[in-house]
Scaffold this active site. Structure first.
Site, PDB file in Angstrom:
ATOM      1  N   VAL A  22      12.724 -33.736  -3.030  1.00  0.00           N
ATOM      2  CA  VAL A  22      12.438 -33.388  -4.428  1.00  0.00           C
ATOM      3  C   VAL A  22      11.513 -34.413  -5.072  1.00  0.00           C
ATOM      4  O   VAL A  22      10.458 -34.076  -5.612  1.00  0.00           O
ATOM      5  CB  VAL A  22      13.747 -33.271  -5.238  1.00  0.00           C
ATOM      6  CG1 VAL A  22      13.447 -33.075  -6.717  1.00  0.00           C
ATOM      7  CG2 VAL A  22      14.597 -32.123  -4.705  1.00  0.00           C
ATOM      8  N   CYS A 266      22.131 -27.952  -1.585  1.00  0.00           N
ATOM      9  CA  CYS A 266      22.130 -27.231  -2.865  1.00  0.00           C
ATOM     10  C   CYS A 266      23.171 -26.123  -2.878  1.00  0.00           C
ATOM     11  O   CYS A 266      24.241 -26.266  -3.462  1.00  0.00           O
ATOM     12  CB  CYS A 266      20.744 -26.654  -3.158  1.00  0.00           C
ATOM     13  SG  CYS A 266      19.509 -27.905  -3.552  1.00  0.00           S
TER      14      CYS A 266
END
Length: 437
Positions: A22, A266
């Site tokens: 990310v 996630c």
């Protein structure tokens, strides 16, 4: 002149705390748009890899790393040179499925020690509602000696990067932004608009933004759990699940989810953050946790069906030669964190089978460190009793029937196509014992 204008005019810098799947793409994109960026990670080995022009995540590519102006560093004091800080560290769960806030707390301590007056700190890590203000802010205040709302401000903007996805990229996905007050929200929104071509959505509060992120993956998790449960039922009925989904998919409002293993950092994690917070408030989740239980058990279910098909094919189960193709949590992505393929490995070991694993995409060092799994080259996959095509990497989707034939020993061939990437009828016509979710 406000902070946004100073950043645009190169009078102030942006920092990224955490340079993984990310943080690194965000740092690269800001630098590409002319912003001075400090990219910090406490992993010195990772920093050296970036400095050498290599992208181990495959998210932006080696060329982008080589060309970037990002100042990669493991020296936390360099953070003092920036005024706009983005924290993008992982938020995993413990073995008991409770949130592990250690990384985000650690990042807050590091940043707090180096925070200067007038700074804005934005967290991107997926958390349950309240973590930014109730957990991170007190750490920042304690470590810095500064007062939130007076000396520095905070915001939250959940990451939406989809690792391995070459279509939905950082700049093409609408970004949710939030701030502790209107002034902070405006600053955060404008800074992100530098890199987000799709625009931003200004959430009403930090808690709203935190909640929005955690339900995105919870919703997906529940939908996948539904089709996973359907696949269990349809297998008992002798019906092909994908054939059923294709038929049902002709209705305009049918959601096109497919069965599969749900891992990664996630979808397989975020629902537990939401249910943990709910239990703190006295509510025990029913739907969300039911979906999690189904999805957490799918690796074991696949392994059990490998064994059943070996028996059906007349193969001895103990010491059977089984190859697993793919080990990452999703296709075309090197990330092996929280991969459910390891659940298949563990369950097969319970039956006296030590499978070999091949994955040309996965981070081999990470797999060895996290799971003590060492990959073999796909050319070495020979003489197998069963082959489990576990991940739909492009490299595997391009395998020919001849390639797959060469994996097997003589006799009945057991082929488990977890992702349903092959033509079932073709392989059954060739005499394969074919099974998929």
């Amino acid at each position: 002149m406000n902070l946004y204008e100073k950043i645009v005019n190169k009078e102030e810098k942006v920092s990224l705390v955490g340079l993984g799947y990310v943080g690194m793409p965000i740092a690269i994109e800001f630098a590409k748009r002319g912003v001075d960026v400090i990219g910090y990670d406490l992993n010195t080995q990772k920093i050296e890899i970036y400095k050498s022009g290599i992208d181990p995540t495959h998210e932006v590519g080696d060329d982008a790393i080589k060309a970037t102006t990002v100042e990669f560093t493991s020296d936390e004091q360099k953070l003092r040179e920036a005024k706009f800080h983005i924290v993008a560290v992982p938020t995993p769960v413990n073995d008991d499925h409770t949130p592990d806030l250690t990384p985000v707390e650690g990042a807050s301590r590091i940043l707090g020690r180096n925070l200067t007056k007038g700074s804005v700190v934005v967290f991107e890590s997926t958390v349950y509602p309240g973590v930014t203000e109730d957990v991170c802010v007190p750490i920042l205040e304690k470590e810095s000696g500064l007062k939130c709302g007076v000396d520095f401000k905070v915001g939250y903007s959940p990451e939406r990067i989809n690792p391995g996805d070459k279509v939905h990229r950082l700049n093409t996905i609408t970004k949710i932004v939030s701030g502790m007050d209107e002034e902070t929200l405006d600053c955060v929104a404008k800074v992100y608009e530098i890199v987000i071509d799709a625009g931003v959505h200004r959430a009403e509060s930090i808690k709203v933004a935190e909640a929005a992120k955690v339900i995105e993956n919870s919703q997906r998790d529940i939908n996948i759990a539904f089709v996973n449960e359907l696949s269990i039922i349809f297998n008992k009925l002798g019906i092909d699940t994908l054939a059923v989904l294709r038929a049902a998919g002709t209705k305009w409002n049918f959601l096109p989810f497919r069965p599969g293993l749900v891992g990664g950092h996630c979808i397989g994690v975020d629902p537990y953050y939401l249910t943990y917070k709910a239990e703190m408030l006295g509510y025990h989740s029913q739907v969300i946790l039911s979906g999690r239980r189904i999805n957490d058990d799918m690796g074991k279910y696949v392994a059990e069906n490998v064994v059943k098909n070996l028996i059906r094919a007349g193969k001895a189960v103990k010491n059977a030669k089984v190859a697993i193709l793919g080990f990452t949590f999703k296709e075309n992505c090197p990330d092996t964190r929280n991969t459910k393929i390891f659940d298949i490995v563990k369950e097969l070991r319970e039956y006296g089978i030590e499978p070999i694993v091949s994955d040309p995409v996965a981070d081999a060092e990470e797999a060895k460190h996290l799971y003590s799994i060492e990959f073999i080259d796909i050319e070495s996959v020979k003489g197998m009793d069963a082959v489990v095509l576990a991940v739909g990497h492009d490299e595997f989707s391009e395998l020919t029937k001849e390639d797959i034939n060469n994996f097997f020993a003589a006799g009945k061939k057991v082929l488990v196509d977890v992702k349903g990437v092959l033509n079932r009828k073709e392989y059954e016509a060739e005499g394969y014992d074919y099974w998929r979710l």
